[in-house]
Design an enzyme around this catalytic site. Sequence first.
Site, PDB file in Angstrom:
ATOM      1  N   TYR A   1       0.824  -1.206   0.000  1.00  0.00           N
ATOM      2  CA  TYR A   1       0.000   0.000   0.000  1.00  0.00           C
ATOM      3  C   TYR A   1       0.854   1.250   0.000  1.00  0.00           C
ATOM      4  CZ  TYR A   1      -3.972  -2.969   1.408  1.00  0.00           C
ATOM      5  OH  TYR A   1      -4.952  -3.915   1.474  1.00  0.00           O
TER       6      TYR A   1
ATOM      7  N   GLY B   1     -23.691   5.380  -3.259  1.00  0.00           N
ATOM      8  CA  GLY B   1     -24.617   6.188  -4.048  1.00  0.00           C
ATOM      9  C   GLY B   1     -23.990   7.380  -4.732  1.00  0.00           C
TER      10      GLY B   1
ATOM     11  N   GLY C   1     -17.951  -1.650  -2.087  1.00  0.00           N
ATOM     12  CA  GLY C   1     -17.728  -1.829  -3.518  1.00  0.00           C
ATOM     13  C   GLY C   1     -16.923  -0.706  -4.148  1.00  0.00           C
TER      14      GLY C   1
ATOM     15  N   LEU D   1     -21.308   1.583  -3.710  1.00  0.00           N
ATOM     16  CA  LEU D   1     -22.463   1.299  -2.861  1.00  0.00           C
ATOM     17  C   LEU D   1     -22.759   2.424  -1.862  1.00  0.00           C
ATOM     18  CD1 LEU D   1     -21.709  -2.490  -2.303  1.00  0.00           C
ATOM     19  CD2 LEU D   1     -23.643  -1.538  -3.593  1.00  0.00           C
TER      20      LEU D   1
END
Length: 358
Positions: free
Chosen positions: A53, A248, A242, A246
Amino acid sequence: MNLVRLGTSDLRVTPICLGTMTFGEQVSEADAHAILDRSLDRGVNFLDTAEMYSVPARAETFNATEKIIGNWLAKRPDARKKMVLATKVAGPARGMPWVRNGSTNLSPEDIVAACEGSLKRMKTDVIDLYQIHWPVRHVPAFGAMYFDVEKSKKEDASLTPILAQLEAMDKLVKAGKVRAIGLSNETPYGVHEFVHLAEQHGLPRVATVQNPYCLSNRTVENGLDETLHRLNVGLLAYSPLGFGALTGKYDTSGFTGPGAPEEARLTKFESSRKQRWGRSESLEAARRYNALARVHGLTPTRLALAFCYTKWQVASTIIGVTSVAQLDEDLDAWGTTLSPEVLQAIDQIRKEIRDPAV
């Protein structure tokens, strides 16, 4: 939040884990430290990172996240005693030449050296949970859907076998540098083989498997969940939102259309859009789930997280955030109960658009 025991290990963690792969790319060190402070203050005792990472992975930010965490731990020496710290050794390089010079293998010596590097960067004497980030052998992962028998025949014989990987982990455990071990992006076969060989040879038993699990990717429920249940291995669910679809925030604009959130991962990084989370089918499914949430008076984020938080398959859900406000929103979703009607509607959507982000 009551603490959860990870597998047969002595690790006890909160059922929410702070993921950190945005630290060093989307999140500055100062902001990362603020998020870490807030997470600890709100009672989250579980922190997950990895040697590769930040994400998206690139040479310039390789190891950056562990260094940020190490600097934070140095500033807050009291924090280490309160936390369960997890990190991961990268598997074969997967097109990343900066990882062990692009090696297509992960040797026992690589595992030990990577652990030593993580300990140094994070300024700690021990890693509580040390995980293999992805399998050394050929498996379908990161968007690949099918097992390639011919590729496995050609490549697997020259790669480090599972027993040798376990022996390297055993060396680290016996040296007091690792408390427990785990896997990531694994298959039912892989979990069974790691557990079988550990029990057969008196080696460390895997405590966890860290795999994707969310409304648009429920492949864990197609066999891996039985494996984890019967072998007493805990699931660490990653990408519960996701990659943000997810929440919106892409419902109106799509990933790159007018009004798309400029700093959001799937808008900002083309490499992320090319992955499973950026598929048009994944966005279509997300829009369906997000609409369902609104109909029932929930935010999309609360629906998606409540789904993971309440599933028997999940030991701890890994949340990734880019601000303290996002962290608070994710933590505030804890305790949300989804009605039987909502759960039935979720299953119906899955039947119609089955796991598009696999």
